[in-house]
Design a protein around this motif. Structure first.
Motif, PDB file in Angstrom:
ATOM      1  N   VAL A  10       1.567   5.952  -8.180  1.00 50.32           N
ATOM      2  CA  VAL A  10       1.037   4.856  -7.363  1.00 50.32           C
ATOM      3  C   VAL A  10      -0.486   4.915  -7.387  1.00 50.32           C
ATOM      4  O   VAL A  10      -1.082   5.920  -7.753  1.00 50.32           O
ATOM      5  CB  VAL A  10       1.532   4.941  -5.897  1.00 50.32           C
ATOM      6  CG1 VAL A  10       3.026   4.727  -5.808  1.00 50.32           C
ATOM      7  CG2 VAL A  10       1.128   6.281  -5.274  1.00 50.32           C
ATOM      8  N   SER A  54       3.764   9.536  -5.628  1.00 44.76           N
ATOM      9  CA  SER A  54       4.112   9.295  -4.230  1.00 44.76           C
ATOM     10  C   SER A  54       5.216  10.226  -3.734  1.00 44.76           C
ATOM     11  O   SER A  54       6.154  10.546  -4.463  1.00 44.76           O
ATOM     12  CB  SER A  54       4.550   7.837  -4.055  1.00 44.76           C
ATOM     13  OG  SER A  54       4.918   7.592  -2.717  1.00 44.76           O
ATOM     14  N   LYS A  62      -3.537   3.089   1.413  1.00 40.86           N
ATOM     15  CA  LYS A  62      -2.304   2.329   1.210  1.00 40.86           C
ATOM     16  C   LYS A  62      -1.858   2.481  -0.242  1.00 40.86           C
ATOM     17  O   LYS A  62      -2.647   2.261  -1.168  1.00 40.86           O
ATOM     18  CB  LYS A  62      -2.521   0.848   1.536  1.00 40.86           C
ATOM     19  CG  LYS A  62      -1.247   0.014   1.427  1.00 40.86           C
ATOM     20  CD  LYS A  62      -1.511  -1.429   1.817  1.00 40.86           C
ATOM     21  CE  LYS A  62      -0.226  -2.249   1.716  1.00 40.86           C
ATOM     22  NZ  LYS A  62      -0.449  -3.687   2.052  1.00 40.86           N
ATOM     23  N   GLU A  63      -0.595   2.867  -0.433  1.00 43.03           N
ATOM     24  CA  GLU A  63      -0.082   3.080  -1.784  1.00 43.03           C
ATOM     25  C   GLU A  63       0.486   1.782  -2.357  1.00 43.03           C
ATOM     26  O   GLU A  63       1.207   1.057  -1.684  1.00 43.03           O
ATOM     27  CB  GLU A  63       1.011   4.157  -1.782  1.00 43.03           C
ATOM     28  CG  GLU A  63       0.486   5.539  -1.440  1.00 43.03           C
ATOM     29  CD  GLU A  63       1.578   6.592  -1.516  1.00 43.03           C
ATOM     30  OE1 GLU A  63       2.748   6.207  -1.692  1.00 43.03           O
ATOM     31  OE2 GLU A  63       1.266   7.795  -1.394  1.00 43.03           O
ATOM     32  N   GLN A  64       0.152   1.509  -3.609  1.00 42.35           N
ATOM     33  CA  GLN A  64       0.663   0.342  -4.317  1.00 42.35           C
ATOM     34  C   GLN A  64       1.171   0.779  -5.682  1.00 42.35           C
ATOM     35  O   GLN A  64       0.687   1.759  -6.240  1.00 42.35           O
ATOM     36  CB  GLN A  64      -0.429  -0.725  -4.484  1.00 42.35           C
ATOM     37  CG  GLN A  64      -0.930  -1.313  -3.182  1.00 42.35           C
ATOM     38  CD  GLN A  64      -1.999  -2.364  -3.411  1.00 42.35           C
ATOM     39  OE1 GLN A  64      -2.474  -2.555  -4.520  1.00 42.35           O
ATOM     40  NE2 GLN A  64      -2.392  -3.053  -2.348  1.00 42.35           N
ATOM     41  N   LYS A  65       2.129   0.038  -6.216  1.00 43.94           N
ATOM     42  CA  LYS A  65       2.668   0.381  -7.525  1.00 43.94           C
ATOM     43  C   LYS A  65       1.562   0.363  -8.570  1.00 43.94           C
ATOM     44  O   LYS A  65       0.709  -0.517  -8.559  1.00 43.94           O
ATOM     45  CB  LYS A  65       3.765  -0.615  -7.923  1.00 43.94           C
ATOM     46  CG  LYS A  65       5.005  -0.542  -7.055  1.00 43.94           C
ATOM     47  CD  LYS A  65       6.036  -1.551  -7.524  1.00 43.94           C
ATOM     48  CE  LYS A  65       7.293  -1.478  -6.658  1.00 43.94           C
ATOM     49  NZ  LYS A  65       8.302  -2.476  -7.075  1.00 43.94           N
ATOM     50  N   ILE A  82       1.025  -3.016 -10.718  1.00 50.09           N
ATOM     51  CA  ILE A  82       0.291  -4.196 -10.265  1.00 50.09           C
ATOM     52  C   ILE A  82      -1.201  -3.919 -10.156  1.00 50.09           C
ATOM     53  O   ILE A  82      -1.982  -4.829  -9.874  1.00 50.09           O
ATOM     54  CB  ILE A  82       0.830  -4.708  -8.906  1.00 50.09           C
ATOM     55  CG1 ILE A  82       0.635  -3.646  -7.818  1.00 50.09           C
ATOM     56  CG2 ILE A  82       2.281  -5.100  -9.017  1.00 50.09           C
ATOM     57  CD1 ILE A  82       1.054  -4.107  -6.442  1.00 50.09           C
ATOM     58  N   ASN A  83      -1.609  -2.676 -10.372  1.00 52.18           N
ATOM     59  CA  ASN A  83      -3.025  -2.319 -10.296  1.00 52.18           C
ATOM     60  C   ASN A  83      -3.574  -1.879 -11.651  1.00 52.18           C
ATOM     61  O   ASN A  83      -4.641  -1.270 -11.723  1.00 52.18           O
ATOM     62  CB  ASN A  83      -3.242  -1.196  -9.276  1.00 52.18           C
ATOM     63  CG  ASN A  83      -3.134  -1.702  -7.854  1.00 52.18           C
ATOM     64  OD1 ASN A  83      -4.091  -2.232  -7.308  1.00 52.18           O
ATOM     65  ND2 ASN A  83      -1.958  -1.568  -7.259  1.00 52.18           N
ATOM     66  N   LYS A 100      -3.672   4.552  -4.815  1.00 48.00           N
ATOM     67  CA  LYS A 100      -3.984   4.581  -3.390  1.00 48.00           C
ATOM     68  C   LYS A 100      -5.292   3.820  -3.153  1.00 48.00           C
ATOM     69  O   LYS A 100      -6.355   4.172  -3.684  1.00 48.00           O
ATOM     70  CB  LYS A 100      -4.109   6.021  -2.901  1.00 48.00           C
ATOM     71  CG  LYS A 100      -4.228   6.142  -1.390  1.00 48.00           C
ATOM     72  CD  LYS A 100      -4.175   7.593  -0.933  1.00 48.00           C
ATOM     73  CE  LYS A 100      -2.789   8.178  -1.044  1.00 48.00           C
ATOM     74  NZ  LYS A 100      -2.703   9.529  -0.436  1.00 48.00           N
ATOM     75  N   GLU A 123       8.871   4.542  -2.995  1.00 46.46           N
ATOM     76  CA  GLU A 123       8.081   4.836  -4.188  1.00 46.46           C
ATOM     77  C   GLU A 123       8.146   6.318  -4.536  1.00 46.46           C
ATOM     78  O   GLU A 123       7.354   6.804  -5.336  1.00 46.46           O
ATOM     79  CB  GLU A 123       6.613   4.424  -3.975  1.00 46.46           C
ATOM     80  CG  GLU A 123       6.418   2.937  -3.775  1.00 46.46           C
ATOM     81  CD  GLU A 123       6.860   2.133  -4.977  1.00 46.46           C
ATOM     82  OE1 GLU A 123       6.830   2.652  -6.103  1.00 46.46           O
ATOM     83  OE2 GLU A 123       7.268   0.974  -4.805  1.00 46.46           O
TER      84      GLU A 123
END
Length: 342
Positions: free
Chosen positions: A222, A212, A228-231, A234-235, A224, A217
């Motif tokens: 991350v 990112s 939308k970027e997420q850690k 958690i994915n 995508k 972040e």
């Protein structure tokens, strides 16, 4: 508490005596250094002052008959450290005992309230259960009022912090990455993806993984999803998140090496193969560490023989069989590394 306070006072007095003796011995060391005379201790031990050659009180030189000045000081410094730790421990115990006293005092107060209501109940000859309910309700009301007051105080603090944060964000000047910085992040992303899938990552596809460049972040991996970027944590599965850590740490070093960064060139991994990691992925990880130039890697691992096939040691040997043995040093601790000395 009083017993512990008395013990604390005695220990503090003893500590002051030791500090005073250390000061005296420090002065004596200065005299010894000033005169450049190695026989000072022996002169004092004979009852003669090394400077004025007058007779020295026996209560002083008798203490130095066994130890020299330096040894005596070292011994007292060690005693001082032990006493300081002990004093800190006593202070902590006193605070804990005070908390217990407050708890018991609160219980005592609540019990007295119940007794007063019960006395009224006996006099009025009414339903005892009703008064017990009243006591319980009043106790809860007092507790809720304390909680309400506490929450109100915290809310005020959070409001202040929120305003400070807002003002700080408004004053921030946006920072545009230079071409060189952007190249470093792109290189970090390239290495990260390479090692991530080399170590067996499977939670997400390669085109979903990015480093990112956005605030909060920034510079971290991350995932995508729909722009939308997420850690990545958690994915990803637990084992895949560990793989992402391996890949990220090694990628930072690679970028630093290529771009003359500030990486110190040292890795320390403590039990890196967590969450039932596949042997093949552990093998890839260890082989990659052995191929890195300009750095040192230290890996701590323990093995349990849970099955009847290969032992932990044999599995480990399989993992490193293709690694150039001149590049690794295996230190095996057969027994417990920490054990009682008999």
């Amino acid at each position: 508490v009083n017993i512990k306070k008395n013990s604390l006072k005695l220990s503090e007095n003893e500590l002051q005596k030791i500090k005073s003796e250390i000061i005296n011995l420090t002065d004596l060391q200065k005299i010894k250094k000033l005169l450049n005379n190695n026989t000072i201790t022996s002169k004092i031990a004979q009852g003669v002052c090394p400077t004025c050659h007058k007779e020295v009180d026996s209560s002083f030189y008798s203490k130095i008959e066994v130890m020299g000045v330096d040894d005596n000081k070292e011994y007292l410094v060690a005693q001082k450290k032990i006493l300081e730790v002990y004093i800190k421990s006593i202070n902590k115990e006193i605070e804990q005992q005070k908390e217990i006293i407050l708890f018991l005092a609160k219980e005592h107060e609540e019990t007295q309230n119940i007794i007063r209501y019960l006395e009224k109940d006996i006099v009025l000859n009414t339903n005892m259960a009703t008064y017990k309910e009243i006591v319980n309700l009043e106790t809860k009301i007092k507790l809720y009022k304390k909680v309400e007051k506490h929450i109100y105080t915290i809310k005020k603090e959070l409001d202040t912090l929120a305003n400070d944060w807002k003002n700080n964000e408004m004053q921030k000047v946006s920072y545009d990455l230079s071409i060189n910085d952007s190249q470093k992040i792109d290189l970090l992303q390239k290495y990260f993806k390479k090692y991530l899938f080399e170590f067996g990552y499977g939670s997400k596809d390669s085109d979903q993984i990015h480093i990112s460049k956005k605030p909060f972040e920034q510079y971290f991996p991350v995932v995508k999803i729909f722009d939308k970027e997420q850690k990545i944590r958690i994915n990803s599965s637990a084992s895949d998140f560990v793989r992402s850590l391996w890949a990220y740490y090694i990628s930072l070093f690679e970028v630093s090496r290529e771009k003359s960064g500030n990486h110190i060139g040292l890795f320390i991994f403590d039990e890196p193969a967590q969450h039932a990691m596949n042997e093949s992925d552990q093998k890839s990880f260890l082989e990659r560490l052995s191929k890195l130039d300009g750095c040192q890697s230290i890996v701590f691992s323990s093995f349990e023989d849970k099955d009847n096939s290969l032992t932990g040691k044999e599995k480990f040997n399989n993992m490193i069989k293709d690694i150039d043995k001149s590049k690794i040093n295996i230190i095996e601790i057969v027994e417990h590394s920490i054990k009682i000395i008999t």
